[in-house]
Motif scaffolding. Structure first.
Motif, PDB file in Angstrom:
ATOM      1  N   GLY A 167       0.775  -1.224   0.000  1.00 22.09           N
ATOM      2  CA  GLY A 167       0.000   0.000   0.000  1.00 22.09           C
ATOM      3  C   GLY A 167       0.806   1.274   0.000  1.00 22.09           C
ATOM      4  O   GLY A 167       0.248   2.370  -0.067  1.00 22.09           O
ATOM      5  N   SER A 168       2.137   1.161   0.056  1.00 20.63           N
ATOM      6  CA  SER A 168       3.000   2.342   0.120  1.00 20.63           C
ATOM      7  C   SER A 168       2.976   3.133  -1.176  1.00 20.63           C
ATOM      8  O   SER A 168       2.706   2.604  -2.258  1.00 20.63           O
ATOM      9  CB  SER A 168       4.455   1.928   0.383  1.00 20.63           C
ATOM     10  OG  SER A 168       4.627   1.287   1.611  1.00 20.63           O
ATOM     11  N   THR A 169       3.313   4.426  -1.043  1.00 20.83           N
ATOM     12  CA  THR A 169       3.728   5.229  -2.187  1.00 20.83           C
ATOM     13  C   THR A 169       5.239   5.368  -2.089  1.00 20.83           C
ATOM     14  O   THR A 169       5.774   5.740  -1.041  1.00 20.83           O
ATOM     15  CB  THR A 169       3.078   6.626  -2.165  1.00 20.83           C
ATOM     16  OG1 THR A 169       1.669   6.477  -2.354  1.00 20.83           O
ATOM     17  CG2 THR A 169       3.640   7.496  -3.277  1.00 20.83           C
ATOM     18  N   VAL A 170       5.927   5.045  -3.181  1.00 21.83           N
ATOM     19  CA  VAL A 170       7.391   4.991  -3.193  1.00 21.83           C
ATOM     20  C   VAL A 170       7.911   5.865  -4.318  1.00 21.83           C
ATOM     21  O   VAL A 170       7.358   5.848  -5.426  1.00 21.83           O
ATOM     22  CB  VAL A 170       7.889   3.544  -3.416  1.00 21.83           C
ATOM     23  CG1 VAL A 170       9.402   3.468  -3.359  1.00 21.83           C
ATOM     24  CG2 VAL A 170       7.259   2.603  -2.405  1.00 21.83           C
ATOM     25  N   VAL A 171       8.972   6.614  -4.047  1.00 30.22           N
ATOM     26  CA  VAL A 171       9.702   7.298  -5.105  1.00 30.22           C
ATOM     27  C   VAL A 171      11.009   6.558  -5.329  1.00 30.22           C
ATOM     28  O   VAL A 171      11.759   6.300  -4.377  1.00 30.22           O
ATOM     29  CB  VAL A 171       9.986   8.765  -4.753  1.00 30.22           C
ATOM     30  CG1 VAL A 171      10.970   9.380  -5.756  1.00 30.22           C
ATOM     31  CG2 VAL A 171       8.696   9.582  -4.752  1.00 30.22           C
ATOM     32  N   VAL A 172      11.284   6.206  -6.567  1.00 33.74           N
ATOM     33  CA  VAL A 172      12.548   5.584  -6.969  1.00 33.74           C
ATOM     34  C   VAL A 172      13.327   6.610  -7.778  1.00 33.74           C
ATOM     35  O   VAL A 172      12.833   7.104  -8.798  1.00 33.74           O
ATOM     36  CB  VAL A 172      12.310   4.313  -7.811  1.00 33.74           C
ATOM     37  CG1 VAL A 172      13.646   3.737  -8.285  1.00 33.74           C
ATOM     38  CG2 VAL A 172      11.530   3.281  -7.016  1.00 33.74           C
ATOM     39  N   ILE A 173      14.544   6.922  -7.339  1.00 35.21           N
ATOM     40  CA  ILE A 173      15.376   7.894  -8.040  1.00 35.21           C
ATOM     41  C   ILE A 173      16.456   7.148  -8.811  1.00 35.21           C
ATOM     42  O   ILE A 173      17.280   6.438  -8.226  1.00 35.21           O
ATOM     43  CB  ILE A 173      16.003   8.894  -7.053  1.00 35.21           C
ATOM     44  CG1 ILE A 173      14.899   9.667  -6.322  1.00 35.21           C
ATOM     45  CG2 ILE A 173      16.938   9.854  -7.786  1.00 35.21           C
ATOM     46  CD1 ILE A 173      15.402  10.583  -5.236  1.00 35.21           C
ATOM     47  N   VAL A 235       6.821  11.744   0.453  1.00 39.51           N
ATOM     48  CA  VAL A 235       6.536  10.311   0.620  1.00 39.51           C
ATOM     49  C   VAL A 235       7.308   9.739   1.799  1.00 39.51           C
ATOM     50  O   VAL A 235       8.350  10.266   2.204  1.00 39.51           O
ATOM     51  CB  VAL A 235       6.886   9.524  -0.667  1.00 39.51           C
ATOM     52  CG1 VAL A 235       5.989   9.933  -1.811  1.00 39.51           C
ATOM     53  CG2 VAL A 235       8.344   9.707  -1.046  1.00 39.51           C
ATOM     54  N   ARG A 236       6.783   8.650   2.339  1.00 38.33           N
ATOM     55  CA  ARG A 236       7.466   8.001   3.462  1.00 38.33           C
ATOM     56  C   ARG A 236       8.673   7.207   3.000  1.00 38.33           C
ATOM     57  O   ARG A 236       9.653   7.082   3.738  1.00 38.33           O
ATOM     58  CB  ARG A 236       6.495   7.065   4.197  1.00 38.33           C
ATOM     59  CG  ARG A 236       7.045   6.532   5.519  1.00 38.33           C
ATOM     60  CD  ARG A 236       6.065   5.594   6.183  1.00 38.33           C
ATOM     61  NE  ARG A 236       5.901   4.373   5.419  1.00 38.33           N
ATOM     62  CZ  ARG A 236       6.720   3.317   5.494  1.00 38.33           C
ATOM     63  NH1 ARG A 236       7.776   3.356   6.290  1.00 38.33           N
ATOM     64  NH2 ARG A 236       6.493   2.252   4.772  1.00 38.33           N
ATOM     65  N   CYS A 237       8.632   6.664   1.776  1.00 42.69           N
ATOM     66  CA  CYS A 237       9.690   5.774   1.288  1.00 42.69           C
ATOM     67  C   CYS A 237      10.333   6.345   0.026  1.00 42.69           C
ATOM     68  O   CYS A 237       9.641   6.544  -0.984  1.00 42.69           O
ATOM     69  CB  CYS A 237       9.135   4.393   0.957  1.00 42.69           C
ATOM     70  SG  CYS A 237       8.175   3.622   2.279  1.00 42.69           S
ATOM     71  N   VAL A 238      11.630   6.586   0.067  1.00 41.16           N
ATOM     72  CA  VAL A 238      12.376   7.002  -1.115  1.00 41.16           C
ATOM     73  C   VAL A 238      13.515   6.020  -1.331  1.00 41.16           C
ATOM     74  O   VAL A 238      14.269   5.702  -0.397  1.00 41.16           O
ATOM     75  CB  VAL A 238      12.936   8.424  -0.977  1.00 41.16           C
ATOM     76  CG1 VAL A 238      13.759   8.796  -2.217  1.00 41.16           C
ATOM     77  CG2 VAL A 238      11.816   9.440  -0.771  1.00 41.16           C
TER      78      VAL A 238
END
Length: 342
Positions: A167-173, A235-238
């Motif tokens: 269910g997370s929203t994640v940004v991948v750089i 976001v909580r997760c990067v």
């Protein structure tokens, strides 16, 4: 045998080198059947990382066991095996903690050790290092398995470091092979929205195929503001997969207070981290080289079961004799990742 060596900045070649031999009872000799060029191979190739002329190259490979030392128990000649990008004894404190890349008696393929862009490799601590593939593999399966030896397992490690949950929203750089695999890993972990931020518009379609729900331009000044607006402040997760100062700075711009940055990009040109900024906003920065051996067996089972396929990151393939072309193609961004077949 033939092996790839780095002679000078921008110069790799195929050289005749002595055949590997069993040196210790725990060794295995493995014939390489498929290898790859990694983005991190380009750092010494470009002169941005120290090397010694003649260093062996290649840390991503799959092979067939040809011979084993007297103490090897888990492997037999003829076994198809996956090799994580580092070898380890499997018995020390770090190995027992799952940190195989921190093994004091271990090491990494290449440099003064045998490299995987070659016809064969001597593997120390073979029982602890190599993972056999049951039943063998055809060419298609070999390509699906090869990314597990580094980039796919590194992508998974990034999601673990960033605490990606269902269910997370994640940004991948980063939209290199690791970033693309991190998007796939985030989808595997159950992330609901996966925003991939990269610098190569031509990779957007592949990014979506690998799991990204949104693809944004890292060079666009509006990107950070758009992400913050879309996510209510960050976001909580990067997941940071580039290893550059700009990527780390962007990660800090996009993570919300109390969030987590998982950084697996090999640091290159990173001048520093604003520790006070992390402290003031209660941001956790988890960084580290992936202990690939820790993830290999579960990932192998999932690929064999058809649950996911990381092979699209292999955008080209060359025979070993043309390995120099593979480096040029990746150096000039004509290929994302090149497979090399001895």
């Amino acid at each position: 045998m033939r092996a790839t060596v780095l002679e000078a900045v921008g110069q790799v070649r195929l050289a005749d080198v002595p055949d590997p031999v069993i040196e210790r009872p725990g060794d295995a000799l493995v014939r390489v059947v498929l290898a790859a060029v990694c983005g991190s191979d380009l750092w010494p190739f470009r002169g941005r990382e120290p090397f010694t002329p003649g260093d062996r190259m290649g840390h991503e490979w799959i092979g067939v066991v040809e011979e084993t030392g007297a103490d090897v128990r888990r492997l037999r000649p003829g076994d198809l095996v996956l090799a994580p990008f580092a070898f380890a004894d499997g018995a020390c404190g770090p190995c027992r903690d799952g940190l195989f890349t921190s093994c004091p008696d271990g090491g990494f393929w290449g440099g003064r050790n045998d490299g995987g862009q070659a016809e064969a490799v001597r593997v120390p601590f073979a029982d602890a290092t190599l993972v056999p593939v049951p039943g063998g593999a055809d060419d298609g399966l070999l390509r699906r398995l090869l990314p597990l030896t580094d980039v796919m397992a590194t992508g998974v490690h990034a999601t673990v470091l960033a605490d990606v949950r269902p269910g997370s929203t994640v940004v991948v750089i980063g939209d290199g092979a690791v970033g693309l695999c991190a998007a796939l890993a985030a989808r595997r972990a159950g992330a609901e929205r996966i925003v991939l931020v990269g610098r190569h518009p031509g990779r957007a379609g592949l990014a979506r195929r690998m799991g990204a729900t949104d693809v944004l331009d890292a060079g666009d000044p509006a990107t950070a503001a758009f992400v913050r607006e879309e996510t209510g402040g960050g976001v909580r997760c990067v997941v940071e997969c580039a290893g550059t100062q700009s990527a780390l700075d962007l990660a800090l711009d996009l993570v919300r207070p109390g969030g987590v940055i998982g950084s697996v990009g090999v640091p290159n040109g990173v001048d520093g981290v604003d520790l006070y900024r992390l402290f003031r906003r209660n941001i956790a920065l988890h960084a580290g080289v992936a202990p690939v051996r820790r993830y290999l067996e579960p990932l192998l089972k999932e690929v064999l079961a058809g649950r996911f396929d990381p092979s699209p990151v292999l955008s080209a393939e060359v025979p070993l004799r043309d390995v120099a072309h593979a480096y040029r193609a990746m150096d000039t961004r004509q290929a994302i990742k090149v497979a090399v077949r001895p």
